[in-house]
Design a protein around this motif. Structure first.
Motif, PDB file in Angstrom:
ATOM      1  N   GLY A   1      22.547  45.360  45.555  1.00  0.00           N
ATOM      2  CA  GLY A   1      23.386  45.837  44.480  1.00  0.00           C
ATOM      3  C   GLY A   1      24.607  46.564  44.977  1.00  0.00           C
ATOM      4  O   GLY A   1      24.884  46.625  46.184  1.00  0.00           O
ATOM      5  N   VAL A   2      25.339  47.156  44.036  1.00  0.00           N
ATOM      6  CA  VAL A   2      26.604  47.835  44.316  1.00  0.00           C
ATOM      7  C   VAL A   2      26.651  49.118  43.496  1.00  0.00           C
ATOM      8  O   VAL A   2      26.265  49.129  42.318  1.00  0.00           O
ATOM      9  CB  VAL A   2      27.809  46.940  43.956  1.00  0.00           C
ATOM     10  CG1 VAL A   2      29.125  47.675  44.206  1.00  0.00           C
ATOM     11  CG2 VAL A   2      27.772  45.628  44.734  1.00  0.00           C
ATOM     12  N   ILE A   3      27.144  50.188  44.123  1.00  0.00           N
ATOM     13  CA  ILE A   3      27.392  51.435  43.411  1.00  0.00           C
ATOM     14  C   ILE A   3      28.894  51.586  43.201  1.00  0.00           C
ATOM     15  O   ILE A   3      29.695  51.295  44.094  1.00  0.00           O
ATOM     16  CB  ILE A   3      26.814  52.661  44.159  1.00  0.00           C
ATOM     17  CG1 ILE A   3      27.092  53.944  43.363  1.00  0.00           C
ATOM     18  CG2 ILE A   3      27.328  52.760  45.593  1.00  0.00           C
ATOM     19  CD1 ILE A   3      26.414  55.184  43.927  1.00  0.00           C
ATOM     20  N   PHE A   4      29.271  52.039  42.006  1.00  0.00           N
ATOM     21  CA  PHE A   4      30.678  52.213  41.661  1.00  0.00           C
ATOM     22  C   PHE A   4      31.016  53.701  41.572  1.00  0.00           C
ATOM     23  O   PHE A   4      30.272  54.482  40.982  1.00  0.00           O
ATOM     24  CB  PHE A   4      30.982  51.544  40.319  1.00  0.00           C
ATOM     25  CG  PHE A   4      30.664  50.078  40.291  1.00  0.00           C
ATOM     26  CD1 PHE A   4      31.512  49.148  40.858  1.00  0.00           C
ATOM     27  CD2 PHE A   4      29.489  49.636  39.701  1.00  0.00           C
ATOM     28  CE1 PHE A   4      31.207  47.796  40.828  1.00  0.00           C
ATOM     29  CE2 PHE A   4      29.170  48.293  39.669  1.00  0.00           C
ATOM     30  CZ  PHE A   4      30.034  47.361  40.237  1.00  0.00           C
TER      31      PHE A   4
ATOM     32  N   VAL B   1      35.340  43.270  37.226  1.00  0.00           N
ATOM     33  CA  VAL B   1      34.750  43.334  38.566  1.00  0.00           C
ATOM     34  C   VAL B   1      33.265  43.005  38.513  1.00  0.00           C
ATOM     35  O   VAL B   1      32.747  42.236  39.333  1.00  0.00           O
ATOM     36  CB  VAL B   1      34.979  44.729  39.181  1.00  0.00           C
ATOM     37  CG1 VAL B   1      34.154  44.894  40.451  1.00  0.00           C
ATOM     38  CG2 VAL B   1      36.460  44.952  39.467  1.00  0.00           C
ATOM     39  N   VAL B   2      32.568  43.586  37.542  1.00  0.00           N
ATOM     40  CA  VAL B   2      31.135  43.316  37.402  1.00  0.00           C
ATOM     41  C   VAL B   2      30.890  41.829  37.196  1.00  0.00           C
ATOM     42  O   VAL B   2      29.977  41.234  37.794  1.00  0.00           O
ATOM     43  CB  VAL B   2      30.548  44.142  36.235  1.00  0.00           C
ATOM     44  CG1 VAL B   2      29.163  43.633  35.843  1.00  0.00           C
ATOM     45  CG2 VAL B   2      30.483  45.616  36.627  1.00  0.00           C
ATOM     46  N   ALA B   3      31.711  41.187  36.361  1.00  0.00           N
ATOM     47  CA  ALA B   3      31.556  39.746  36.134  1.00  0.00           C
ATOM     48  C   ALA B   3      31.767  38.961  37.427  1.00  0.00           C
ATOM     49  O   ALA B   3      31.052  37.982  37.705  1.00  0.00           O
ATOM     50  CB  ALA B   3      32.541  39.283  35.070  1.00  0.00           C
ATOM     51  N   GLN B   4      32.718  39.404  38.239  1.00  0.00           N
ATOM     52  CA  GLN B   4      32.979  38.740  39.525  1.00  0.00           C
ATOM     53  C   GLN B   4      31.780  38.882  40.472  1.00  0.00           C
ATOM     54  O   GLN B   4      31.379  37.915  41.132  1.00  0.00           O
ATOM     55  CB  GLN B   4      34.225  39.359  40.159  1.00  0.00           C
ATOM     56  CG  GLN B   4      34.689  38.682  41.437  1.00  0.00           C
ATOM     57  CD  GLN B   4      35.931  39.358  42.019  1.00  0.00           C
ATOM     58  OE1 GLN B   4      36.319  40.461  41.616  1.00  0.00           O
ATOM     59  NE2 GLN B   4      36.562  38.693  42.970  1.00  0.00           N
ATOM     60  N   LEU B   5      31.203  40.068  40.521  1.00  0.00           N
ATOM     61  CA  LEU B   5      30.033  40.297  41.374  1.00  0.00           C
ATOM     62  C   LEU B   5      28.835  39.499  40.876  1.00  0.00           C
ATOM     63  O   LEU B   5      28.060  38.933  41.674  1.00  0.00           O
ATOM     64  CB  LEU B   5      29.711  41.784  41.429  1.00  0.00           C
ATOM     65  CG  LEU B   5      30.791  42.696  42.025  1.00  0.00           C
ATOM     66  CD1 LEU B   5      30.367  44.156  41.925  1.00  0.00           C
ATOM     67  CD2 LEU B   5      31.080  42.333  43.476  1.00  0.00           C
TER      68      LEU B   5
ATOM     69  N   ARG C   1      17.319  37.073  41.177  1.00  0.00           N
ATOM     70  CA  ARG C   1      17.338  38.314  40.393  1.00  0.00           C
ATOM     71  C   ARG C   1      18.757  38.846  40.227  1.00  0.00           C
ATOM     72  O   ARG C   1      19.612  38.661  41.099  1.00  0.00           O
ATOM     73  CB  ARG C   1      16.486  39.388  41.070  1.00  0.00           C
ATOM     74  CG  ARG C   1      15.054  39.005  41.349  1.00  0.00           C
ATOM     75  CD  ARG C   1      14.310  38.511  40.122  1.00  0.00           C
ATOM     76  NE  ARG C   1      12.874  38.461  40.355  1.00  0.00           N
ATOM     77  CZ  ARG C   1      12.009  37.843  39.579  1.00  0.00           C
ATOM     78  NH1 ARG C   1      12.440  37.205  38.497  1.00  0.00           N
ATOM     79  NH2 ARG C   1      10.713  37.852  39.851  1.00  0.00           N
ATOM     80  N   PRO C   2      19.025  39.568  39.138  1.00  0.00           N
ATOM     81  CA  PRO C   2      20.356  40.161  38.962  1.00  0.00           C
ATOM     82  C   PRO C   2      20.602  41.268  39.974  1.00  0.00           C
ATOM     83  O   PRO C   2      19.672  41.930  40.446  1.00  0.00           O
ATOM     84  CB  PRO C   2      20.306  40.715  37.538  1.00  0.00           C
ATOM     85  CG  PRO C   2      18.853  40.912  37.247  1.00  0.00           C
ATOM     86  CD  PRO C   2      18.139  39.831  37.999  1.00  0.00           C
ATOM     87  N   LEU C   3      21.857  41.467  40.305  1.00  0.00           N
ATOM     88  CA  LEU C   3      22.244  42.598  41.142  1.00  0.00           C
ATOM     89  C   LEU C   3      21.928  43.905  40.431  1.00  0.00           C
ATOM     90  O   LEU C   3      21.951  43.981  39.200  1.00  0.00           O
ATOM     91  CB  LEU C   3      23.742  42.559  41.430  1.00  0.00           C
ATOM     92  CG  LEU C   3      24.277  41.575  42.453  1.00  0.00           C
ATOM     93  CD1 LEU C   3      25.797  41.605  42.424  1.00  0.00           C
ATOM     94  CD2 LEU C   3      23.769  41.898  43.846  1.00  0.00           C
ATOM     95  N   LEU C   4      21.676  44.945  41.215  1.00  0.00           N
ATOM     96  CA  LEU C   4      21.599  46.298  40.686  1.00  0.00           C
ATOM     97  C   LEU C   4      23.011  46.863  40.704  1.00  0.00           C
ATOM     98  O   LEU C   4      23.601  47.055  41.769  1.00  0.00           O
ATOM     99  CB  LEU C   4      20.653  47.149  41.536  1.00  0.00           C
ATOM    100  CG  LEU C   4      19.206  46.672  41.570  1.00  0.00           C
ATOM    101  CD1 LEU C   4      18.401  47.473  42.594  1.00  0.00           C
ATOM    102  CD2 LEU C   4      18.557  46.758  40.193  1.00  0.00           C
ATOM    103  N   LEU C   5      23.573  47.088  39.539  1.00  0.00           N
ATOM    104  CA  LEU C   5      24.961  47.518  39.392  1.00  0.00           C
ATOM    105  C   LEU C   5      24.947  48.919  38.786  1.00  0.00           C
ATOM    106  O   LEU C   5      24.594  49.097  37.620  1.00  0.00           O
ATOM    107  CB  LEU C   5      25.717  46.535  38.504  1.00  0.00           C
ATOM    108  CG  LEU C   5      25.744  45.110  39.089  1.00  0.00           C
ATOM    109  CD1 LEU C   5      26.127  44.089  38.043  1.00  0.00           C
ATOM    110  CD2 LEU C   5      26.679  45.035  40.286  1.00  0.00           C
TER     111      LEU C   5
ATOM    112  N   GLY D   1      28.594  45.963  31.726  1.00  0.00           N
ATOM    113  CA  GLY D   1      27.753  45.075  32.515  1.00  0.00           C
ATOM    114  C   GLY D   1      26.913  45.733  33.591  1.00  0.00           C
ATOM    115  O   GLY D   1      26.242  45.036  34.356  1.00  0.00           O
ATOM    116  N   MET D   2      26.915  47.066  33.657  1.00  0.00           N
ATOM    117  CA  MET D   2      26.064  47.752  34.638  1.00  0.00           C
ATOM    118  C   MET D   2      24.646  47.868  34.101  1.00  0.00           C
ATOM    119  O   MET D   2      24.423  47.844  32.882  1.00  0.00           O
ATOM    120  CB  MET D   2      26.626  49.127  34.969  1.00  0.00           C
ATOM    121  CG  MET D   2      27.979  49.094  35.626  1.00  0.00           C
ATOM    122  SD  MET D   2      28.515  50.758  36.095  1.00  0.00           S
ATOM    123  CE  MET D   2      30.277  50.500  36.304  1.00  0.00           C
ATOM    124  N   ASN D   3      23.678  48.034  35.009  1.00  0.00           N
ATOM    125  CA  ASN D   3      22.279  48.062  34.573  1.00  0.00           C
ATOM    126  C   ASN D   3      21.445  49.199  35.156  1.00  0.00           C
ATOM    127  O   ASN D   3      20.239  49.271  34.893  1.00  0.00           O
ATOM    128  CB  ASN D   3      21.601  46.712  34.847  1.00  0.00           C
ATOM    129  CG  ASN D   3      21.733  46.265  36.295  1.00  0.00           C
ATOM    130  OD1 ASN D   3      22.042  47.072  37.174  1.00  0.00           O
ATOM    131  ND2 ASN D   3      21.494  44.985  36.539  1.00  0.00           N
TER     132      ASN D   3
END
Length: 376
Positions: free
Chosen positions: A77-80, A94-98, A109-113, A161-163
């Motif tokens: 995942g990615v931290i913002f 950006v989230v859509a791009q990731l 599985r989905p990324l952890l955003l 789009g973050m989760n």
């Protein structure tokens, strides 16, 4: 999502306890996630290790190297941070791009955003929750305010789009002027109030589909004024009685309402382990958090680059030490994808070379996989 009916004395401990019990009974979900099949058959050690690493980057545009790591299946995942966000519309793009890069990877599985959307001074996104934890705790109806804060945080993150939200803070205020107090990040100096308000925040937020993170176990309320684990070593003076009857008290309630993640602090607690910060201590991760408090979900480190860890080697060495201690997710927050890559490589080498127990490693990947399977 409808707010639960709140009926209690506004400032009394009895009222807070009544609401906490109601939340536990009405809103509880099964605690944690159990390790199962990680769906990781056929992954390389580098890809397996990547399922335990959260990356960060600098500026408003994710670098090609991060997109490449995601497409290769080497990132969980990615931290913002604030510097990554100029507007909700920009970060949603950006989230859509990731997410598109993840769709092209071998990991289903989905990324952890994730981000830190606590409220008050600690908000990466504009908007809810606006009040700080301290202001929530001092409001006329604190449990309703905590529920509203969690609901607002979840809707805000979900909207872009973050989760995952790295909140709420469950530190019990103790020392005036310390870094928890100066940023108003504690709900109260009363551990029962913190338990009730934290549980309300978690329940509301997770009802929106955004996972909550209780932090910073086993508690930073007694941190000395003028010290911060981001800038140097911190040793907490709390004795075992204080830690277990006050600082850790909010966590069983958070576990009971199904908090998905717990972040451990980088402070040293001599009453539990005199040599290692909490997030590097098997005694604190396994005995206190998982054993004594019954947490079965995903553990996550605080920022791996914190200066309180300067004595514990390179980014890679810290990542391996954290994994060996029982941490599931390694949070690389230097705004440098190279640090995430270093952590991933070190974990992969330690896994392949037997430095890390393969069974424990696979169980950590399985817990992370189960968390991701329940998110969008």
């Amino acid at each position: 999502m409808a707010r639960p009916v709140i009926s209690c004395e506004r400032h009394s401990l009895r009222g807070l306890l009544a609401v906490a019990l109601a939340l536990l009974l009405v809103c509880a979900v099964s605690a944690g996630v159990s390790a199962g099949q990680a769906g990781a058959q056929g992954l390389t050690p580098q890809q397996l290790a990547g399922q335990r690493v959260i990356y960060s980057y600098r500026g408003l545009t994710p670098p090609q190297s991060l997109l490449d790591d995601i497409r290769a299946g080497r990132a969980a995942g990615v931290i913002f941070f604030g510097e990554n966000i100029s507007s909700p519309e920009q970060i949603a793009g950006v989230v859509a791009q990731l997410r598109q890069a993840q769709a092209e990877s071998p990991i289903s599985r989905p990324l952890l955003l994730m981000t830190d959307q606590e409220g008050g001074l600690v908000r990466r996104l504009p908007g809810a929750p606006v009040p700080s934890a301290k202001q929530v705790g001092q409001s006329p109806d604190p449990v309703a305010a905590a529920f509203d804060a969690g609901l607002g945080a979840g809707r805000n993150l979900r909207g872009v789009g973050m989760n995952v939200n790295l909140a709420p803070v469950l530190d019990v205020f103790d020392t005036p002027g310390n870094f928890i107090d100066r940023t108003q990040r504690s709900f109260s100096d009363n551990p029962f109030a913190v338990a009730a308000l934290g549980s309300a925040f978690i329940t509301a937020q997770q009802g929106t589909g955004v996972a909550a993170t209780a932090k910073h176990f086993p508690g930073l309320g007694t941190a000395p004024a003028g010290q911060n684990t981001d800038t140097g070593p911190v040793t907490l003076p709390a004795d075992l009685s204080r830690l277990r009857s006050v600082d850790e008290l909010p966590y069983p309630a958070a576990v009971f309402v199904g908090v998905k993640l717990v972040m451990l602090s980088w402070a040293i607690y001599p009453a539990l382990d005199a040599d290692r910060p909490a997030g590097l201590s098997p005694m604190i991760v396994d005995r206190e958090l998982r054993g004594r408090n019954g947490f079965r979900g995903v553990t996550i480190t605080d920022a791996l680059e914190a200066e309180s860890l300067n004595a514990f080697g390179t980014t890679g060495q810290r990542a391996v030490a954290a994994a060996a201690a029982g941490m599931d997710l390694i949070l690389c927050s230097a705004r440098d994808t190279g640090q995430g890559e270093s952590a991933t490589t070190a974990l992969a080498d330690a896994y392949a070379g037997g430095q890390l127990d393969p069974a424990a490693f696979d169980q950590a990947v399985a817990r992370v996989d189960a968390l991701r399977a329940g998110l969008r």
